[in-house]
Scaffold this active site. Structure first.
Site, PDB file in Angstrom:
ATOM      1  N   HIS A  95       0.676  -1.333  -0.185  1.00 49.82           N
ATOM      2  CA  HIS A  95      -0.035  -0.032  -0.019  1.00 49.82           C
ATOM      3  C   HIS A  95       0.888   1.220   0.029  1.00 49.82           C
ATOM      4  O   HIS A  95       1.897   1.282   0.432  1.00 49.82           O
ATOM      5  CB  HIS A  95      -0.859  -0.114   1.228  1.00 49.82           C
ATOM      6  CG  HIS A  95      -0.394  -0.125   2.758  1.00 49.82           C
ATOM      7  ND1 HIS A  95       0.210  -1.419   3.073  1.00 49.82           N
ATOM      8  CD2 HIS A  95      -0.042   0.715   3.558  1.00 49.82           C
ATOM      9  CE1 HIS A  95       0.723  -1.197   4.245  1.00 49.82           C
ATOM     10  NE2 HIS A  95       0.696  -0.060   4.452  1.00 49.82           N
ATOM     11  N   HIS A  97       0.914   5.345   1.203  1.00 47.78           N
ATOM     12  CA  HIS A  97       0.396   6.212   1.933  1.00 47.78           C
ATOM     13  C   HIS A  97       0.401   7.476   1.157  1.00 47.78           C
ATOM     14  O   HIS A  97       1.286   7.801   1.045  1.00 47.78           O
ATOM     15  CB  HIS A  97       1.095   6.436   3.267  1.00 47.78           C
ATOM     16  CG  HIS A  97       1.157   5.290   4.295  1.00 47.78           C
ATOM     17  ND1 HIS A  97       0.261   5.020   5.341  1.00 47.78           N
ATOM     18  CD2 HIS A  97       1.661   3.957   4.321  1.00 47.78           C
ATOM     19  CE1 HIS A  97       0.482   4.000   6.144  1.00 47.78           C
ATOM     20  NE2 HIS A  97       1.446   3.219   5.280  1.00 47.78           N
TER      21      HIS A  97
HETATM   22  P1  5GP Z   1       1.653   0.152   7.459  1.00 48.13           P
HETATM   23  O1  5GP Z   1       1.958   0.468   8.823  1.00 48.13           O
HETATM   24  O2  5GP Z   1       1.391  -1.436   7.169  1.00 48.13           O
HETATM   25  O3  5GP Z   1       2.371   0.997   6.501  1.00 48.13           O
HETATM   26  O4  5GP Z   1       0.296   1.223   7.496  1.00 48.13           O
HETATM   27  C1  5GP Z   1      -0.979   0.324   7.778  1.00 48.13           C
HETATM   28  C2  5GP Z   1      -1.956   1.340   7.767  1.00 48.13           C
HETATM   29  O5  5GP Z   1      -3.161   0.685   7.752  1.00 48.13           O
HETATM   30  C3  5GP Z   1      -2.005   2.386   9.220  1.00 48.13           C
HETATM   31  O6  5GP Z   1      -1.641   3.498   8.799  1.00 48.13           O
HETATM   32  C4  5GP Z   1      -3.140   1.876   9.753  1.00 48.13           C
HETATM   33  O7  5GP Z   1      -3.581   3.140  10.353  1.00 48.13           O
HETATM   34  C5  5GP Z   1      -4.005   1.480   8.483  1.00 48.13           C
HETATM   35  N1  5GP Z   1      -5.299   0.474   8.798  1.00 48.13           N
HETATM   36  C6  5GP Z   1      -5.113  -0.912   9.717  1.00 48.13           C
HETATM   37  N2  5GP Z   1      -6.312  -1.185   9.593  1.00 48.13           N
HETATM   38  C7  5GP Z   1      -7.138  -0.437   9.036  1.00 48.13           C
HETATM   39  C8  5GP Z   1      -8.528  -0.550   8.620  1.00 48.13           C
HETATM   40  O8  5GP Z   1      -9.344  -1.718   9.120  1.00 48.13           O
HETATM   41  N3  5GP Z   1      -9.191   0.287   8.027  1.00 48.13           N
HETATM   42  C9  5GP Z   1      -8.435   1.285   7.534  1.00 48.13           C
HETATM   43  N4  5GP Z   1      -9.029   2.570   6.826  1.00 48.13           N
HETATM   44  N5  5GP Z   1      -7.103   1.592   7.717  1.00 48.13           N
HETATM   45  C10 5GP Z   1      -6.539   0.842   8.485  1.00 48.13           C
END
Ligand code: 5GP
Length: 110
Positions: A95, A97
């Site tokens: 993903h 951001h």
């Molecule tokens: P990572 O740390 O893997 O780069 O980012 C994962 C992101 O997913 C985090 O910013 C977290 O807030 C978001 N996230 C986790 N679970 C959910 C969810 O159920 N719904 C949404 N909209 N975002 C989520």
């Protein structure tokens, strides 16, 4: 199944921003900026490092579209992808951001 696959499948709700056949963008549940959107491929590839150049190119084009859709192309924004433990990745589903809506600090070490 990752949490993002469940979102794609409609099993977990999300606040959708934009969608096409291959990609989905939705607001992050725990925003780290005034605007914080996640852009994901609908198919699950674990992270940036394992993604093909074709998929990454298409995700970049979709990310540009999302930024334009919410007007971030005019004010500026940041695109981040966290990879693995040191990168702070929590969800093992590629993903980007998309962060904006104000001046952003530039983080280094935690
Ligand atoms: P990572 O740390 O893997 O780069 O980012 C994962 C992101 O997913 C985090 O910013 C977290 O807030 C978001 N996230 C986790 N679970 C959910 C969810 O159920 N719904 C949404 N909209 N975002 C989520």
């Amino acid at each position: 199944m990752t949490i993002f696959e469940k979102i794609v499948a409609g099993e977990i709700p999300c606040k959708k921003v934009l969608e096409n056949d291959s990609f989905l963008a939705f607001y992050d549940i725990n925003p780290k900026a005034p605007v914080h959107i996640l852009a994901i491929p609908k198919i699950c590839v674990k992270d940036f490092h394992l993604a093909s150049p074709t998929l990454l190119g298409e995700l970049c084009a979709f990310t540009q579209e999302v930024a334009k859709h919410v007007g971030l192309d005019k004010s500026g924004y940041r695109v981040i992808t966290n990879i693995g433990d040191d990168g702070g990745q929590e969800v093992p589903h590629l993903h980007f951001h998309i962060l904006g809506g104000g001046k952003l600090a530039f983080p280094t070490l935690a």
